[in-house]
Write a protein that holds these residues in place. Structure first.
Motif, PDB file in Angstrom:
ATOM      1  N   GLU A  42     -14.191   6.383  -3.358  1.00  0.00           N
ATOM      2  CA  GLU A  42     -14.106   4.966  -3.709  1.00  0.00           C
ATOM      3  C   GLU A  42     -12.646   4.563  -3.914  1.00  0.00           C
ATOM      4  OE1 GLU A  42     -18.203   4.330  -6.188  1.00  0.00           O
ATOM      5  OE2 GLU A  42     -16.568   5.373  -7.204  1.00  0.00           O
ATOM      6  N   VAL A  43     -12.322   3.351  -3.479  1.00  0.00           N
ATOM      7  CA  VAL A  43     -10.986   2.788  -3.651  1.00  0.00           C
ATOM      8  C   VAL A  43     -11.135   1.307  -3.984  1.00  0.00           C
ATOM      9  CG1 VAL A  43      -9.771   4.388  -2.113  1.00  0.00           C
ATOM     10  CG2 VAL A  43     -10.744   2.289  -1.183  1.00  0.00           C
ATOM     11  N   ALA A  44     -10.067   0.731  -4.501  1.00  0.00           N
ATOM     12  CA  ALA A  44      -9.997  -0.709  -4.708  1.00  0.00           C
ATOM     13  C   ALA A  44      -9.039  -1.268  -3.658  1.00  0.00           C
ATOM     14  CB  ALA A  44      -9.506  -1.028  -6.110  1.00  0.00           C
ATOM     15  N   VAL A  45      -9.480  -2.286  -2.938  1.00  0.00           N
ATOM     16  CA  VAL A  45      -8.656  -2.895  -1.890  1.00  0.00           C
ATOM     17  C   VAL A  45      -8.253  -4.281  -2.357  1.00  0.00           C
ATOM     18  CG1 VAL A  45      -8.543  -3.637   0.511  1.00  0.00           C
ATOM     19  CG2 VAL A  45      -9.874  -1.599  -0.095  1.00  0.00           C
ATOM     20  N   LYS A  46      -6.957  -4.455  -2.586  1.00  0.00           N
ATOM     21  CA  LYS A  46      -6.426  -5.751  -3.017  1.00  0.00           C
ATOM     22  C   LYS A  46      -5.907  -6.479  -1.791  1.00  0.00           C
ATOM     23  CE  LYS A  46      -4.423  -6.470  -6.946  1.00  0.00           C
ATOM     24  NZ  LYS A  46      -3.499  -6.565  -8.088  1.00  0.00           N
ATOM     25  N   ARG A  47      -6.659  -7.493  -1.366  1.00  0.00           N
ATOM     26  CA  ARG A  47      -6.272  -8.300  -0.207  1.00  0.00           C
ATOM     27  C   ARG A  47      -5.372  -9.422  -0.710  1.00  0.00           C
ATOM     28  NH1 ARG A  47     -10.416 -10.785   4.269  1.00  0.00           N
ATOM     29  NH2 ARG A  47      -8.840 -11.052   5.881  1.00  0.00           N
ATOM     30  N   LEU A  48      -4.109  -9.361  -0.345  1.00  0.00           N
ATOM     31  CA  LEU A  48      -3.134 -10.309  -0.871  1.00  0.00           C
ATOM     32  C   LEU A  48      -3.372 -11.687  -0.268  1.00  0.00           C
ATOM     33  CD1 LEU A  48      -0.065  -7.928  -0.750  1.00  0.00           C
ATOM     34  CD2 LEU A  48      -1.577  -8.396  -2.670  1.00  0.00           C
ATOM     35  N   SER A  49      -3.424 -12.687  -1.153  1.00  0.00           N
ATOM     36  CA  SER A  49      -3.866 -14.003  -0.727  1.00  0.00           C
ATOM     37  C   SER A  49      -2.756 -14.921  -0.258  1.00  0.00           C
ATOM     38  CB  SER A  49      -4.628 -14.690  -1.863  1.00  0.00           C
ATOM     39  OG  SER A  49      -3.783 -14.857  -2.986  1.00  0.00           O
ATOM     40  N   TYR A  50      -1.547 -14.608  -0.547  1.00  0.00           N
ATOM     41  CA  TYR A  50      -0.463 -15.460  -0.075  1.00  0.00           C
ATOM     42  C   TYR A  50       0.654 -14.577   0.450  1.00  0.00           C
ATOM     43  CZ  TYR A  50       1.788 -14.424  -4.535  1.00  0.00           C
ATOM     44  OH  TYR A  50       2.337 -13.783  -5.602  1.00  0.00           O
ATOM     45  N   ASP A  51       1.539 -15.197   1.160  1.00  0.00           N
ATOM     46  CA  ASP A  51       2.595 -14.462   1.840  1.00  0.00           C
ATOM     47  C   ASP A  51       3.714 -14.128   0.864  1.00  0.00           C
ATOM     48  OD1 ASP A  51       3.854 -13.268   3.952  1.00  0.00           O
ATOM     49  OD2 ASP A  51       4.768 -15.117   4.677  1.00  0.00           O
ATOM     50  N   LEU A  52       3.750 -12.883   0.429  1.00  0.00           N
ATOM     51  CA  LEU A  52       4.849 -12.427  -0.407  1.00  0.00           C
ATOM     52  C   LEU A  52       6.099 -12.305   0.443  1.00  0.00           C
ATOM     53  CD1 LEU A  52       3.090  -9.456  -2.219  1.00  0.00           C
ATOM     54  CD2 LEU A  52       3.604 -11.673  -3.202  1.00  0.00           C
ATOM     55  N   GLU A  53       7.220 -12.542  -0.159  1.00  0.00           N
ATOM     56  CA  GLU A  53       8.473 -12.287   0.547  1.00  0.00           C
ATOM     57  C   GLU A  53       8.546 -10.794   0.853  1.00  0.00           C
ATOM     58  OE1 GLU A  53      10.698 -14.592   1.555  1.00  0.00           O
ATOM     59  OE2 GLU A  53       9.313 -16.084   0.773  1.00  0.00           O
ATOM     60  N   ASP A  54       9.263 -10.428   1.913  1.00  0.00           N
ATOM     61  CA  ASP A  54       9.351  -9.025   2.303  1.00  0.00           C
ATOM     62  C   ASP A  54       9.841  -8.146   1.162  1.00  0.00           C
ATOM     63  OD1 ASP A  54       8.335  -9.382   4.830  1.00  0.00           O
ATOM     64  OD2 ASP A  54      10.288  -9.683   5.752  1.00  0.00           O
ATOM     65  N   GLU A  55      10.823  -8.615   0.407  1.00  0.00           N
ATOM     66  CA  GLU A  55      11.357  -7.820  -0.699  1.00  0.00           C
ATOM     67  C   GLU A  55      10.301  -7.612  -1.791  1.00  0.00           C
ATOM     68  OE1 GLU A  55      14.192  -6.056  -0.859  1.00  0.00           O
ATOM     69  OE2 GLU A  55      14.371  -6.696   1.221  1.00  0.00           O
ATOM     70  N   GLN A  56       9.480  -8.640  -2.056  1.00  0.00           N
ATOM     71  CA  GLN A  56       8.418  -8.498  -3.055  1.00  0.00           C
ATOM     72  C   GLN A  56       7.387  -7.471  -2.598  1.00  0.00           C
ATOM     73  OE1 GLN A  56       7.532 -12.741  -3.048  1.00  0.00           O
ATOM     74  NE2 GLN A  56       7.765 -12.722  -5.273  1.00  0.00           N
ATOM     75  N   PHE A  57       7.038  -7.491  -1.315  1.00  0.00           N
ATOM     76  CA  PHE A  57       6.064  -6.535  -0.801  1.00  0.00           C
ATOM     77  C   PHE A  57       6.627  -5.114  -0.852  1.00  0.00           C
ATOM     78  CE2 PHE A  57       3.610  -4.408   2.609  1.00  0.00           C
ATOM     79  CZ  PHE A  57       2.357  -4.532   2.031  1.00  0.00           C
ATOM     80  N   LYS A  58       7.906  -4.954  -0.518  1.00  0.00           N
ATOM     81  CA  LYS A  58       8.535  -3.635  -0.602  1.00  0.00           C
ATOM     82  C   LYS A  58       8.500  -3.126  -2.044  1.00  0.00           C
ATOM     83  CE  LYS A  58      11.629  -4.189   3.318  1.00  0.00           C
ATOM     84  NZ  LYS A  58      13.005  -4.437   3.743  1.00  0.00           N
ATOM     85  N   GLU A  59       8.700  -4.035  -2.989  1.00  0.00           N
ATOM     86  CA  GLU A  59       8.643  -3.654  -4.402  1.00  0.00           C
ATOM     87  C   GLU A  59       7.248  -3.161  -4.767  1.00  0.00           C
ATOM     88  OE1 GLU A  59       9.145  -5.901  -8.634  1.00  0.00           O
ATOM     89  OE2 GLU A  59      10.564  -6.426  -7.054  1.00  0.00           O
ATOM     90  N   LEU A  60       6.216  -3.847  -4.271  1.00  0.00           N
ATOM     91  CA  LEU A  60       4.852  -3.395  -4.518  1.00  0.00           C
ATOM     92  C   LEU A  60       4.617  -2.029  -3.887  1.00  0.00           C
ATOM     93  CD1 LEU A  60       2.778  -6.647  -3.983  1.00  0.00           C
ATOM     94  CD2 LEU A  60       3.100  -5.411  -6.117  1.00  0.00           C
ATOM     95  N   ARG A  61       5.138  -1.816  -2.694  1.00  0.00           N
ATOM     96  CA  ARG A  61       4.981  -0.516  -2.034  1.00  0.00           C
ATOM     97  C   ARG A  61       5.715   0.573  -2.802  1.00  0.00           C
ATOM     98  NH1 ARG A  61       6.333  -1.383   4.056  1.00  0.00           N
ATOM     99  NH2 ARG A  61       6.556   0.857   3.879  1.00  0.00           N
TER     100      ARG A  61
END
Length: 118
Positions: A42-61
């Motif tokens: 089992e996993v939780a899948v967070k489908r991001l609802s808006y377009d994060l800036e590339d730097e914000q997404f890299k931070e999440l990664r």
């Protein structure tokens, strides 16, 4: 540790097409669904609802590098930009549509919000 890039069709499959029956909750970044692999994992899948800036997404990664028993582990992600033809003011133009999702370990005891708000 390398973060796995997951195919969108796998995320659709394990969440039954992001069905309402698999919806766990909605947060500031998007909706979270329970995903169940064929082997029962089992996993939780967070489908991001808006377009994060590339730097914000890299931070999440970068979150995946954190290793602590009190932090939910990121196990994978999905990031794709599609080009679609859309009608804009009577003309067809090509628009970018970005799809992003994070795949997190599934926590059986519910959300932190549930525990904090009682």
């Amino acid at each position: 540790m390398e973060l796995a890039e997951l195919p969108f069709r796998l995320l659709e499959e394990i969440t039954e097409g992001f069905s309402e029956g698999r919806l766990l909750g909605t947060g500031s970044y998007g909706r979270v669904y329970k995903g169940v692999h064929k082997n029962g994992d089992e996993v939780a899948v967070k489908r991001l609802s808006y377009d994060l800036e590339d730097e914000q997404f890299k931070e999440l990664r970068n979150h995946m590098r954190l290793d602590h028993p009190n932090i939910v582990r990121v196990v994978g992600y999905y990031d794709e930009t599609q080009h679609k033809q859309v009608n804009y003011e009577g003309k067809f133009v090509v628009a970018e549509v970005r799809h992003r999702a994070l795949c997190l370990e599934y926590m059986h005891n519910g959300s932190l919000q549930k525990h904090l708000s009682g």
